[in-house]
Design an enzyme around this catalytic site. Structure first.
Site, PDB file in Angstrom:
ATOM      1  N   LYS A  48       0.817  -1.215   0.000  1.00 57.12           N
ATOM      2  CA  LYS A  48       0.000   0.000   0.000  1.00 57.12           C
ATOM      3  C   LYS A  48       0.851   1.266   0.000  1.00 57.12           C
ATOM      4  CE  LYS A  48      -4.288  -1.951   1.563  1.00 57.12           C
ATOM      5  NZ  LYS A  48      -3.836  -3.371   1.678  1.00 57.12           N
TER       6      LYS A  48
HETATM    7  C1  LIG Z   1      -4.414  -4.469   1.106  1.00 54.69           C
HETATM    8  C2  LIG Z   1      -3.604  -5.709   0.994  1.00 54.69           C
HETATM    9  C3  LIG Z   1      -3.939  -6.741   0.094  1.00 54.69           C
HETATM   10  C4  LIG Z   1      -5.176  -6.693  -0.792  1.00 54.69           C
HETATM   11  O1  LIG Z   1      -5.116  -5.652  -1.729  1.00 54.69           O
HETATM   12  P1  LIG Z   1      -6.465  -5.166  -2.452  1.00 54.69           P
HETATM   13  O2  LIG Z   1      -6.051  -4.013  -3.274  1.00 54.69           O
HETATM   14  O3  LIG Z   1      -7.411  -4.803  -1.345  1.00 54.69           O
HETATM   15  O4  LIG Z   1      -6.940  -6.328  -3.233  1.00 54.69           O
HETATM   16  C5  LIG Z   1      -3.116  -7.855   0.021  1.00 54.69           C
HETATM   17  N1  LIG Z   1      -2.028  -7.974   0.815  1.00 54.69           N
HETATM   18  C6  LIG Z   1      -1.670  -7.016   1.698  1.00 54.69           C
HETATM   19  C7  LIG Z   1      -0.477  -7.216   2.545  1.00 54.69           C
HETATM   20  C8  LIG Z   1      -2.446  -5.849   1.820  1.00 54.69           C
HETATM   21  O5  LIG Z   1      -2.090  -4.900   2.707  1.00 54.69           O
END
Ligand SMILES: *Cc1c(COP(=O)(O)O)cnc(C)c1O
Length: 462
Positions: A110
């Site tokens: 993120k």
């Molecule tokens: C947010 C997240 C996901 C999922 O991503 P999306 O965009 O919600 O599909 C997968 N792995 C981690 C570690 C995350 O923080």
């Protein structure tokens, strides 16, 4: 480039307006009026660029209302906080390529979007002489990326609610050791649901929302999707060169459909150089049921060892429907209205045939996730985090001669409990997490009451 709503009910927006409004006013999601298909010569001209230059070139295709020099500075700032020179390195491990998306300040993918979004907000607000107070709730795993995106920025504060004593120690420390004066960690004496309910109530109070210019950085913001397209292209170039292959596959652990939707757009830009995307879910399998059976129906959320994917209603899914149905906004609006009432959507065989040209999908149990962490370590010496392991396990269900790139969405040290369960020992702790315990903290404990949080915000907002 103009931006439209998936429900067709707003006049076209500029990129800047799209970023600042987040959600479209008709309740839909914001999408670009077109997704450029790259020509062969464009692909070649992008192939050897360093990550930041590639990001700039991709952003420029979708952003025409920020001067190029400024956009370059925003990109440099956003990825200057990453510790790896390649930003998102791709490494070969066993049968797969692993795209490491965890070299940002909070060790999760993120950061790639939220570092950019934080810089972009600061830039747009300064330009307009405006301020914004970001408000959000976290169960622990994703709050720190938002905090690190906003810390130290002018014209922005962030209030993040987490359930006091109910997030893992690493996650709590990652948030509360950020001591910048514009960051407010609110530990709420209640559950994550209490935190979310409080945030919802405050956003629903339109007078309060307006007075304190409340904003959100949630995963539906177009700028987040845009930032995520870049690493798909980057990984395609690295792996296709290394393997001498024209085509690749990606395997993506999915929750809100944000990351994999960026992959879908990258696939539209690259054409069938991206053969398919493997959509990997944990036991919260609504998206897998969609791909395999055309059944998109909401069930109870099950808590798992890959908590960032413990989601039922995938907030970015509506964007995919828009493209699946040939950009027919009327059809999307009608479907989403039906979904709001019935909590389910079903799809025709014709729809499903098209979906399956884009995606393969598998749901992975917690037991299989732990086994995958263990086996992968035995085979390669590489430690997967539980989210990444879901993607690797799903990729194993669909053997192929094509190179498969598995997205590694978090560093294993963020989830030491799960890794210890799988391996019998915790993952090595990397530099950014090493001395967290001894750092100063900044956190306020509040009761699980809307009024207490409302008062705190009104006393500390910009
Ligand atoms: C947010 C997240 C996901 C999922 O991503 P999306 O965009 O919600 O599909 C997968 N792995 C981690 C570690 C995350 O923080």
């Amino acid at each position: 480039m103009k931006y439209l709503s998936t429900r067709g009910g707003i006049p076209p927006l500029s990129f800047k307006e799209a970023v600042l409004s987040g959600l479209a006013e008709d309740g839909g999601l914001i999408v670009p009026e077109r997704v450029p298909r790259l020509s062969d010569s464009e692909v070649e001209s992008l192939r050897h660029l360093p990550y930041q230059d590639l990001a700039f070139r991709v952003f420029r295709l979708f952003v025409d209302d920020i001067p190029e020099e400024d956009l370059k500075i925003l990109v440099a700032r956003s990825y200057g906080t990453f510790t790896h020179p390649d930003i998102t390195p791709v490494v070969r491990k066993g049968a797969f390529w692993i795209l490491e998306l965890f070299h940002g300040p909070t060790l999760a993918f993120k950061d790639i979007a939220l570092q950019f979004l934080g810089n972009l907000f600061e830039y747009l607000l300064s330009e307009r002489g405006e301020r914004m107070n970001i408000l959000g709730a976290t169960s622990g795993d994703t709050g720190s990326a938002a905090i690190y995106g906003v810390r130290g920025r002018r014209n922005l504060t962030i209030f993040i609610l987490h359930p006091h004593g109910r997030v893992s120690p690493v996650q709590a420390l990652q948030m509360t050791t950020v001591t910048d004066p514009n960051v407010f960690n609110l530990a709420i004496e209640g559950t994550f649901d209490d935190c979310q309910a409080i945030v919802k109530r405050l956003f629903a109070d339109l007078e309060f929302k307006r007075r304190y210019r409340l904003g959100a950085v949630n995963s539906i913001n177009w700028a987040r999707v845009l930032a995520q397209i870049v690493y798909y292209l980057w990984a395609y170039f690295r792996v296709s060169e290394a393997e001498g292959a024209e085509r690749v596959r990606f395997s993506v652990p999915t929750g809100n459909f944000g990351d994999i939707f960026a992959g879908y757009l990258a696939r539209r830009m690259l054409g069938d150089r991206v053969e398919r995307l493997i959509l990997a879910t944990n036991e919260n399998d609504i998206l897998t049921r969609f791909v395999t059976r055309g059944d998109y129906s909401v069930r109870q959320v099950v808590p798992t060892i890959s908590p960032s994917m413990d989601i039922q209603v995938a907030s970015n899914f509506e964007r995919y429907l828009y493209y699946l149905w040939g950009e027919d906004a009327g059809r999307v609006r009608e479907a989403m209205e039906r979904f709001a009432e019935e909590k389910r959507l079903s799809f025709s065989e014709e729809d499903l045939a098209r979906v399956r040209r884009d995606f393969l999908s598998a749901s992975v149990s917690q037991e299989e996730t732990l086994r995958t962490i263990r086996e992968f370590y035995q085979e390669t010496g590489y430690i997967l985090d539980p989210h990444t392991a879901v993607g690797v396990r799903a990729a194993r269900e669909f053997p192929s001669d094509l190179p498969t790139i598995c997205l590694a969405t978090a560093h294993p040290a963020k989830f030491p409990e799960a890794v210890s369960r799988a391996l019998g020992f915790p993952p090595p702790v990397p530099e950014p997490l090493r001395d967290l315990e001894s750092r100063p903290r900044r956190v306020v404990i509040l009761p699980a009451e809307v009024e207490a949080v409302r008062r705190f915000i009104s006393e500390h907002a910009l």
